[in-house]
Design a protein around this motif. Structure first.
Motif, PDB file in Angstrom:
ATOM      1  N   ILE A 265      29.680 -52.588  74.027  1.00 33.09           N
ATOM      2  CA  ILE A 265      28.359 -53.227  74.059  1.00 33.09           C
ATOM      3  C   ILE A 265      27.280 -52.160  74.175  1.00 33.09           C
ATOM      4  N   SER A 266      27.575 -51.006  73.546  1.00 30.95           N
ATOM      5  CA  SER A 266      26.654 -49.874  73.645  1.00 30.95           C
ATOM      6  C   SER A 266      25.294 -50.188  73.046  1.00 30.95           C
ATOM      7  N   ARG A 267      25.267 -50.962  71.943  1.00 28.69           N
ATOM      8  CA  ARG A 267      23.974 -51.218  71.292  1.00 28.69           C
ATOM      9  C   ARG A 267      23.033 -51.957  72.226  1.00 28.69           C
ATOM     10  N   GLN A 268      23.573 -52.939  72.918  1.00 30.20           N
ATOM     11  CA  GLN A 268      22.725 -53.648  73.866  1.00 30.20           C
ATOM     12  C   GLN A 268      22.249 -52.729  74.989  1.00 30.20           C
ATOM     13  N   LYS A 269      23.194 -51.884  75.456  1.00 30.88           N
ATOM     14  CA  LYS A 269      22.836 -50.963  76.532  1.00 30.88           C
ATOM     15  C   LYS A 269      21.843 -49.915  76.063  1.00 30.88           C
ATOM     16  N   GLU A 270      22.009 -49.457  74.806  1.00 28.02           N
ATOM     17  CA  GLU A 270      21.092 -48.453  74.271  1.00 28.02           C
ATOM     18  C   GLU A 270      19.677 -48.995  74.203  1.00 28.02           C
TER      19      GLU A 270
END
Length: 928
Positions: A365-370
């Motif tokens: 879920i890196s995109r959301q975290k980014e």
């Protein structure tokens, strides 16, 4: 091998032998098949397969043995088999084969495990075989051959080793058949070799046990057991294969389902957290292939900090307690990159409710975290970059005020981290930072100058530039100003002090001698060119000096190069200390120095030369030694002796070489004609190097006679040179040139070899005397060369006499004494030549092992007119008499001279009166 074949062919029923072989082969094939059922995933299951393989193989080997024994004709009547020993042999076969399989399997088929397992397996076969042999019941007993017994067991071990290796290291059909063949060969080779190890001796008196199996009973028992074991083994393998097939089918279906999930990582963990399965989504997400991931602890996907904090252990503990664990956090890929993950861990239970492992699902879920952390990450990166820069950085806004300062700038200008600089103007921050660095107030002029430098840099076409600032403490800082698009600018500060110091060191090394620190040739030539130009413009003169240390090679050869370097350093330090204004002293390399002085009065040049000569002649103390270097000094003057630097330097060199030839440490000035003399000497040196090859050298021999009887006592070998163009050249001309050029060493060897070779051919054993040059005497291999020449020519050492002047030994008396003793040890006699000239002293005669004294010809020639010369001759002869050392006078040309020598008691003489030098030696008898 012949006896084994005869035993198998003549003493066995081949039908039963073939049956035994078939049973053995099937048992070994079954054992290999069963062993390969092990998967290494469940230790208990693997242990069960090892037991089954051991029991199957043990029964098969036991059956093989007793079937073959039923077909064995020992020459005696076998009535049966002892029940206890027969049972014990079966136990040996089963027990030791099982242990052997277990050792190899648990050791992973490693070399040590293979060898150990093979030894146990082979020994077990041997124990079964020989226990079974002793179970035979007949009227008699066995006689055994221990060597054959040992050989049979060795065969079993040797064939077992490759069989076990192929059985467990590979899985294909071919290797399985080969493994079975090796194991069967081990059993059969041990059996038939063991059969040759015994001989049945009939003995009717031997008692028989009442508890035994008859051959028929044993045969039926063997058949039943063999059939049962084979059926059990085959059934177990078939059942296991079917079960595995079903499991694989279900597993394949599940893997297809799991592998089809690619948007998240799905994998199984064992109870300890080790990965046991891995899907395609896990490979895509984490970067590990299935082969790389299986066996890893799932903690490997956490950061080192999280592992140290115990997060993986807490996650498993939570899953055990509640059945499920869910969290978010950073996880790491194989390449070290990380991603923000949503992680779920659920327990997997068996039929009894026990935990058999964990199912783990990881989503990226890196995109959301980014999106959430983008600004924070950029700020953190900028902070890290500014903090870790090796340059100081100050960012100014469009109003020329400080917007950002990094830690390196504060460290360079000694500004504490808590001092606020943001908001200061360029002038304020400049004044503050310079005051913090130097500790003194900064003038307004300096601040204005800094502002001007900054403005000039920003006004450049590329809107930037560099200013180099040299501070009072010796440090150097490069400041780069670069304009920004928003109207502000950035200034970077780099401490380049070490770079400047390194450049200065390199520049100094390029222009100075590394050993002495004096200017080198390039530096000296540049300074001399400038001095000549200045002198040409002002009407002054320049004295150019060439210096060469005399005997420096001997210092190196005798005391080592470290001592030589110390002498050069000491002389270099002295010369550097006396160099004044308008003077320069340099080292060109080796023992060669040069100097110059600009002067108006020649007395100034003479004083400079005196100072140089004094520094060279002053003794140098090195490691307890006091060395007295000497130097040859020559000089030439601009413009009197040349108008160009190269010409004047060359003439100074010529003068120096003239001073070296004069031998006395003289300071020699260039004179017209020296260059012609030098050219002549160089040409002569060149021709001398080729004289031996062109066969231009020859030896003449001058007789030496007894003064009292006139009988011949020997001959002195005299070198002659007939030049192919210039004809005969006097030794007084070419010998000094040969010594100076170094060719005297090769020429001297030729003279010694030729004189010895010719002396051997003389009809009478006259002694031959050969002169040694001082240059030759410094050669450390002189004694070795003498021994080789004497051995090569066959001349007895007692017939060779070497003539040495005192100058050859005065430089290093300890080394000279050692050399003379080595020469004496060869049996060669030594004469001191030209005694009465140079350093002649009683101490020399007393300290060195001379055999003869030669009075120089100059005293004999002057004895007719000079009472002093006659007194010297008389003193030398008396000295020789008192030392029991014969004396020979050279240069005898008149009867009066010979009579005087006879009256004074001189022993021998030579000269034109007694015989001129000749190229052939007259055949005269030797003196008594």
């Amino acid at each position: 091998m012949i006896s084994v074949w005869q035993c198998a062919w003549h003493q066995h029923d081949w039908r039963l032998v073939l049956l035994a072989g078939l049973i053995c082969g099937l048992a070994c094939l079954g054992a290999v098949t069963i062993l390969r059922q092990q998967r290494g995933e469940n230790r208990r299951m693997d242990l069960r397969w090892q037991y089954v393989a051991g029991i199957t193989t043990g029964f098969g080997i036991w059956c093989t043995h007793f079937v073959a024994m039923l077909g064995y004709n020992s020459g005696v009547a076998v009535v049966g088999y002892d029940l206890v020993l027969t049972t014990l042999s079966l136990a040996c076969a089963i027990g030791m084969t099982t242990v052997g399989f277990a050792i190899v399997s648990r050791g992973g088929a490693a070399p040590a495990a293979l060898i150990t397992g093979a030894v146990v397996f082979g020994t077990g076969i041997g124990a079964m075989h020989y226990t079974g042999m002793n179970a035979m019941e007949f009227r008699g007993h066995f006689e055994w051959r221990p060597i054959r017994i040992a050989l049979s067991i060795l065969f079993g071990i040797c064939f077992c080793t490759p069989g076990l290796m192929l059985a467990l290291r590979q899985r294909d059909l071919g290797s399985g058949m080969a493994a079975s063949g090796f194991l069967m060969t081990a059993v059969l080779a041990l059996h038939f070799t063991g059969m040759t190890a015994m001989t049945a001796i009939p003995d009717p008196s031997e008692p028989q046990d009442s508890y035994f199996l008859s051959p028929l009973s044993l045969g039926l028992t063997i058949g039943a057991i063999a059939l049962a074991v084979l059926l059990v083994g085959a059934g177990a393998a078939i059942i296991n294969t079917a079960a595995l097939s079903a499991i694989r089918t279900r597993g394949r279906e599940f893997r297809i389902f799991v592998q089809g999930i690619t948007d998240c990582a799905l994998y199984m963990l064992d109870p300890d957290g080790h990965v046991v399965s891995w899907n395609a989504g896990a490979t895509r997400l984490k970067g590990f292939t299935s082969a790389e991931a299986i066996g890893l602890n799932f903690a490997s996907f956490y950061s080192a900090e999280d592992r140290d904090a115990g997060m993986p252990l807490r996650a498993l503990a939570k899953a055990r307690e509640t059945g499920k664990f869910t969290a978010e956090g950073w996880r790491h890929r194989k390449d070290g990159s990380r991603f923000w993950a949503n992680v779920t861990i659920e327990t997997v239970l068996d039929e009894q409710g026990g935990i058999v492992g964990f199912a783990k699902i990881t989503r990226d879920i890196s995109r959301q975290k980014e999106d959430q952390d983008r600004l924070e990450a950029l700020t953190a990166k900028l902070d890290a970059a500014l903090t870790n820069m090796h340059q100081g950085l100050v960012l100014f806004d469009s109003a020329d005020c400080v917007a950002l300062v990094n830690a390196r700038f504060r460290a360079m200008y000694r500004i504490a981290p808590d001092v606020p600089l943001e908001g200061m103007s360029f002038a304020e921050v400049m004044r503050f930072s310079l005051r913090a660095r130097s500790g003194v107030e900064i003038s307004e002029e300096r601040v204005l100058l800094g502002a001007e430098w900054k403005s000039a840099c920003l006004a450049q076409p590329d809107h930037g530039g560099l200013v180099t600032i040299n501070y009072e403490d010796g440090s150097v800082v490069d400041v780069v100003y670069q304009a920004l698009a928003d109207g502000g600018f950035v200034a970077t500060f780099e401490d380049v002090s070490e770079r400047h110091r390194s450049a200065a060191r390199i520049a100094h090394m390029a222009m100075h001698d590394s050993l002495t620190g004096l200017p080198n040739r390039i530096n000296f030539n540049g300074q001399l060119d400038y001095a000549i130009e200045q002198a040409r413009a002002t009407g002054l003169k320049v004295g150019v000096v060439a210096i060469d240390l005399d005997g420096f090679k001997e210092i190196n050869d005798t005391h080592g190069h470290a001592t030589g370097d110390a002498v050069l350093q000491a002389i270099g330090e002295r010369m550097a200390a006396i160099a004044g204004e308008s003077e320069c002293i340099a080292r060109f390399g080796g023992d060669e120095f040069a100097a110059y002085r600009t002067f108006g009065d020649e007395a100034e040049l003479m004083q400079f030369l005196d100072r140089l000569a004094q520094q060279i002649a002053t003794p140098v103390a090195v490691d307890g030694l006091e060395l007295r270097p000497a130097g040859s000094v020559g000089f030439a003057v601009f413009p009197d002796d040349g108008i160009e630097r190269g010409h004047v330097l060359g003439n100074a060199d010529l003068a120096m070489y003239r001073g070296k030839a004069a031998r006395g440490g003289q300071v020699c000035r260039y004179e017209y004609g020296m260059d012609e003399t030098a050219r002549t000497r160089r040409a002569m040196a060149k021709d001398l190097r080729e004289a031996i090859a062109r066969e231009e050298l020859s030896l003449a021999y001058q007789v030496q006679r007894s003064v009292t009887t006139g009988a011949i006592t020997g001959y002195e070998a005299l070198l002659r040179w007939h030049h192919n163009v210039d004809g005969w050249i006097s030794p007084e001309q070419f010998i000094p040139v040969a010594e100076e050029s170094g060719s005297i060493v090769e020429i001297g060897q030729w003279v010694l070899r030729e004189a010895c070779r010719e002396a051997v051919r003389w009809s009478h054993p006259h002694r031959v005397a050969v002169n040694l040059s001082p240059v030759q005497f410094t050669d450390r291999d002189l004694t070795k060369m003498l021994a080789e020449i004497l051995l090569e020519t066959g001349l007895p050492p007692s017939r060779l006499e070497l003539e040495i002047t005192e100058t050859a030994i005065i430089a290093d008396k300890a080394a000279a004494l050692h050399m003379l003793r080595q020469i004496k040890a060869l049996g060669v006699t030594i004469a001191i030549d030209d005694f009465g000239t140079g350093y002649s002293s009683l101490e020399t005669l007393h300290s060195f092992p001379f055999d003869k004294i030669k009075i120089d010809r100059s005293f004999v020639r002057q004895s007719d007119q000079s009472e002093q010369a006659r007194a010297i001759i008389r003193a030398v002869i008396a000295l020789g008499t008192s030392l029991n050392m014969p004396v020979l006078a050279e240069g005898v040309e008149t009867e009066a001279q010979l009579t005087r020598l006879r009256l004074e008691g001189c022993n021998e003489a030579q000269g034109y009166l007694l015989g001129r030098p000749r190229f052939d030696v007259p055949q005269e008898p030797v003196a008594a």
